[in-house]
Design a protein around this motif. Structure first.
Motif, PDB file in Angstrom:
ATOM      1  N   LYS A 174      34.160 -30.126 -44.305  1.00 50.77           N
ATOM      2  CA  LYS A 174      34.495 -28.723 -44.102  1.00 50.77           C
ATOM      3  C   LYS A 174      33.668 -28.234 -42.917  1.00 50.77           C
ATOM      4  CE  LYS A 174      34.162 -24.075 -45.806  1.00 50.77           C
ATOM      5  NZ  LYS A 174      33.738 -23.560 -44.531  1.00 50.77           N
ATOM      6  N   TRP A 175      34.308 -28.055 -41.779  1.00 47.78           N
ATOM      7  CA  TRP A 175      33.618 -27.662 -40.572  1.00 47.78           C
ATOM      8  C   TRP A 175      33.367 -26.162 -40.602  1.00 47.78           C
ATOM      9  CZ3 TRP A 175      31.763 -31.601 -38.036  1.00 47.78           C
ATOM     10  CH2 TRP A 175      32.405 -32.823 -38.135  1.00 47.78           C
ATOM     11  N   PRO A 176      32.218 -25.694 -40.098  1.00 49.64           N
ATOM     12  CA  PRO A 176      31.923 -24.258 -40.094  1.00 49.64           C
ATOM     13  C   PRO A 176      32.827 -23.515 -39.111  1.00 49.64           C
ATOM     14  CG  PRO A 176      30.220 -25.456 -38.918  1.00 49.64           C
ATOM     15  CD  PRO A 176      31.127 -26.484 -39.533  1.00 49.64           C
ATOM     16  N   SER A 177      33.061 -22.251 -39.422  1.00 54.70           N
ATOM     17  CA  SER A 177      33.869 -21.430 -38.519  1.00 54.70           C
ATOM     18  C   SER A 177      33.031 -21.038 -37.305  1.00 54.70           C
ATOM     19  CB  SER A 177      34.348 -20.174 -39.248  1.00 54.70           C
ATOM     20  OG  SER A 177      33.248 -19.329 -39.527  1.00 54.70           O
ATOM     21  N   ARG A 178      33.691 -20.478 -36.305  1.00 53.30           N
ATOM     22  CA  ARG A 178      32.976 -20.030 -35.113  1.00 53.30           C
ATOM     23  C   ARG A 178      31.957 -18.944 -35.492  1.00 53.30           C
ATOM     24  NH1 ARG A 178      33.835 -20.349 -29.660  1.00 53.30           N
ATOM     25  NH2 ARG A 178      35.820 -21.404 -29.977  1.00 53.30           N
ATOM     26  N   ARG A 179      32.339 -18.056 -36.418  1.00 52.39           N
ATOM     27  CA  ARG A 179      31.434 -16.978 -36.840  1.00 52.39           C
ATOM     28  C   ARG A 179      30.201 -17.551 -37.542  1.00 52.39           C
ATOM     29  NH1 ARG A 179      30.579 -13.427 -41.204  1.00 52.39           N
ATOM     30  NH2 ARG A 179      30.038 -11.332 -40.502  1.00 52.39           N
ATOM     31  N   GLU A 180      30.402 -18.522 -38.449  1.00 47.72           N
ATOM     32  CA  GLU A 180      29.275 -19.151 -39.142  1.00 47.72           C
ATOM     33  C   GLU A 180      28.345 -19.855 -38.150  1.00 47.72           C
ATOM     34  OE1 GLU A 180      31.161 -20.319 -43.480  1.00 47.72           O
ATOM     35  OE2 GLU A 180      31.614 -21.592 -41.755  1.00 47.72           O
ATOM     36  N   THR A 181      28.923 -20.521 -37.176  1.00 51.43           N
ATOM     37  CA  THR A 181      28.121 -21.211 -36.171  1.00 51.43           C
ATOM     38  C   THR A 181      27.321 -20.218 -35.337  1.00 51.43           C
ATOM     39  OG1 THR A 181      29.766 -22.969 -36.080  1.00 51.43           O
ATOM     40  CG2 THR A 181      28.216 -22.845 -34.258  1.00 51.43           C
ATOM     41  N   SER A 182      27.945 -19.108 -34.954  1.00 53.82           N
ATOM     42  CA  SER A 182      27.254 -18.089 -34.161  1.00 53.82           C
ATOM     43  C   SER A 182      26.098 -17.473 -34.938  1.00 53.82           C
ATOM     44  CB  SER A 182      28.227 -16.978 -33.753  1.00 53.82           C
ATOM     45  OG  SER A 182      29.253 -17.498 -32.957  1.00 53.82           O
ATOM     46  N   ILE A 183      26.343 -17.138 -36.202  1.00 56.68           N
ATOM     47  CA  ILE A 183      25.287 -16.538 -37.030  1.00 56.68           C
ATOM     48  C   ILE A 183      24.132 -17.515 -37.211  1.00 56.68           C
ATOM     49  CG2 ILE A 183      24.758 -15.749 -39.370  1.00 56.68           C
ATOM     50  CD1 ILE A 183      27.561 -14.465 -39.407  1.00 56.68           C
ATOM     51  N   SER A 184      24.447 -18.779 -37.475  1.00 53.21           N
ATOM     52  CA  SER A 184      23.390 -19.781 -37.649  1.00 53.21           C
ATOM     53  C   SER A 184      22.583 -19.957 -36.371  1.00 53.21           C
ATOM     54  CB  SER A 184      24.000 -21.124 -38.057  1.00 53.21           C
ATOM     55  OG  SER A 184      24.613 -21.015 -39.313  1.00 53.21           O
ATOM     56  N   THR A 185      23.260 -19.960 -35.233  1.00 51.69           N
ATOM     57  CA  THR A 185      22.569 -20.109 -33.951  1.00 51.69           C
ATOM     58  C   THR A 185      21.632 -18.939 -33.708  1.00 51.69           C
ATOM     59  OG1 THR A 185      24.428 -21.355 -33.056  1.00 51.69           O
ATOM     60  CG2 THR A 185      22.907 -20.371 -31.470  1.00 51.69           C
ATOM     61  N   ILE A 186      22.099 -17.726 -33.966  1.00 53.67           N
ATOM     62  CA  ILE A 186      21.258 -16.538 -33.778  1.00 53.67           C
ATOM     63  C   ILE A 186      20.057 -16.581 -34.718  1.00 53.67           C
ATOM     64  CG2 ILE A 186      21.196 -14.033 -34.092  1.00 53.67           C
ATOM     65  CD1 ILE A 186      24.141 -14.036 -33.051  1.00 53.67           C
ATOM     66  N   MET A 187      20.280 -17.000 -35.973  1.00 47.00           N
ATOM     67  CA  MET A 187      19.169 -17.087 -36.926  1.00 47.00           C
ATOM     68  C   MET A 187      18.122 -18.100 -36.460  1.00 47.00           C
ATOM     69  SD  MET A 187      21.280 -16.845 -40.501  1.00 47.00           S
ATOM     70  CE  MET A 187      19.933 -17.441 -41.483  1.00 47.00           C
ATOM     71  N   VAL A 188      18.573 -19.235 -35.943  1.00 48.99           N
ATOM     72  CA  VAL A 188      17.640 -20.253 -35.449  1.00 48.99           C
ATOM     73  C   VAL A 188      16.843 -19.703 -34.267  1.00 48.99           C
ATOM     74  CG1 VAL A 188      17.494 -22.477 -34.261  1.00 48.99           C
ATOM     75  CG2 VAL A 188      18.909 -22.243 -36.300  1.00 48.99           C
ATOM     76  N   LEU A 189      17.508 -19.021 -33.325  1.00 53.42           N
ATOM     77  CA  LEU A 189      16.811 -18.469 -32.162  1.00 53.42           C
ATOM     78  C   LEU A 189      15.784 -17.422 -32.572  1.00 53.42           C
ATOM     79  CD1 LEU A 189      19.753 -18.227 -29.614  1.00 53.42           C
ATOM     80  CD2 LEU A 189      17.903 -19.906 -29.670  1.00 53.42           C
ATOM     81  N   VAL A 190      16.129 -16.569 -33.545  1.00 51.49           N
ATOM     82  CA  VAL A 190      15.182 -15.553 -34.028  1.00 51.49           C
ATOM     83  C   VAL A 190      13.972 -16.228 -34.678  1.00 51.49           C
ATOM     84  CG1 VAL A 190      14.870 -13.726 -35.756  1.00 51.49           C
ATOM     85  CG2 VAL A 190      16.870 -13.702 -34.265  1.00 51.49           C
ATOM     86  N   MET A 191      14.214 -17.256 -35.497  1.00 51.33           N
ATOM     87  CA  MET A 191      13.100 -17.937 -36.151  1.00 51.33           C
ATOM     88  C   MET A 191      12.209 -18.662 -35.137  1.00 51.33           C
ATOM     89  SD  MET A 191      13.133 -17.049 -39.218  1.00 51.33           S
ATOM     90  CE  MET A 191      11.815 -18.093 -39.769  1.00 51.33           C
ATOM     91  N   VAL A 192      12.811 -19.235 -34.094  1.00 50.05           N
ATOM     92  CA  VAL A 192      12.025 -19.883 -33.042  1.00 50.05           C
ATOM     93  C   VAL A 192      11.165 -18.847 -32.319  1.00 50.05           C
ATOM     94  CG1 VAL A 192      12.214 -21.011 -30.787  1.00 50.05           C
ATOM     95  CG2 VAL A 192      13.540 -21.863 -32.718  1.00 50.05           C
ATOM     96  N   LEU A 193      11.731 -17.687 -32.043  1.00 56.75           N
ATOM     97  CA  LEU A 193      10.978 -16.615 -31.392  1.00 56.75           C
ATOM     98  C   LEU A 193       9.809 -16.168 -32.265  1.00 56.75           C
ATOM     99  CD1 LEU A 193      10.739 -14.571 -29.042  1.00 56.75           C
ATOM    100  CD2 LEU A 193      12.192 -13.051 -30.400  1.00 56.75           C
TER     101      LEU A 193
END
Length: 66
Positions: free
Chosen positions: A22-41
């Motif tokens: 089950k591949w993630p949707s574009r929205r799920e991928t975008s949210i996950s990417t933003i969450m990772v960037l915030v946590m890295v910051l």
């Protein structure tokens, strides 16, 4: 000893298993990417602050004898 599978059968099995994913949707991928960037910051700010504080404390300790 494991039985050997010919390359054609192996590729069929790979395609079959990939279809089950089950591949993630574009929205799920975008949210996950933003969450990772915030946590890295946040982690980089934390480690920078901790490094500066420890450097300051060690500087105080080493300058006591001077």
């Amino acid at each position: 000893m494991a039985s050997k599978t010919n390359p054609f059968t192996f590729l069929q099995q790979v395609r079959s298993e990939t279809a089950k994913v089950k591949w993630p949707s574009r929205r799920e991928t975008s949210i996950s990417t933003i969450m990772v960037l915030v946590m890295v910051l946040l982690a980089s700010i934390f480690f920078f602050t901790a490094d500066q504080a420890l450097g300051w404390v060690i500087g105080l300790i080493l300058n006591v004898g001077a």
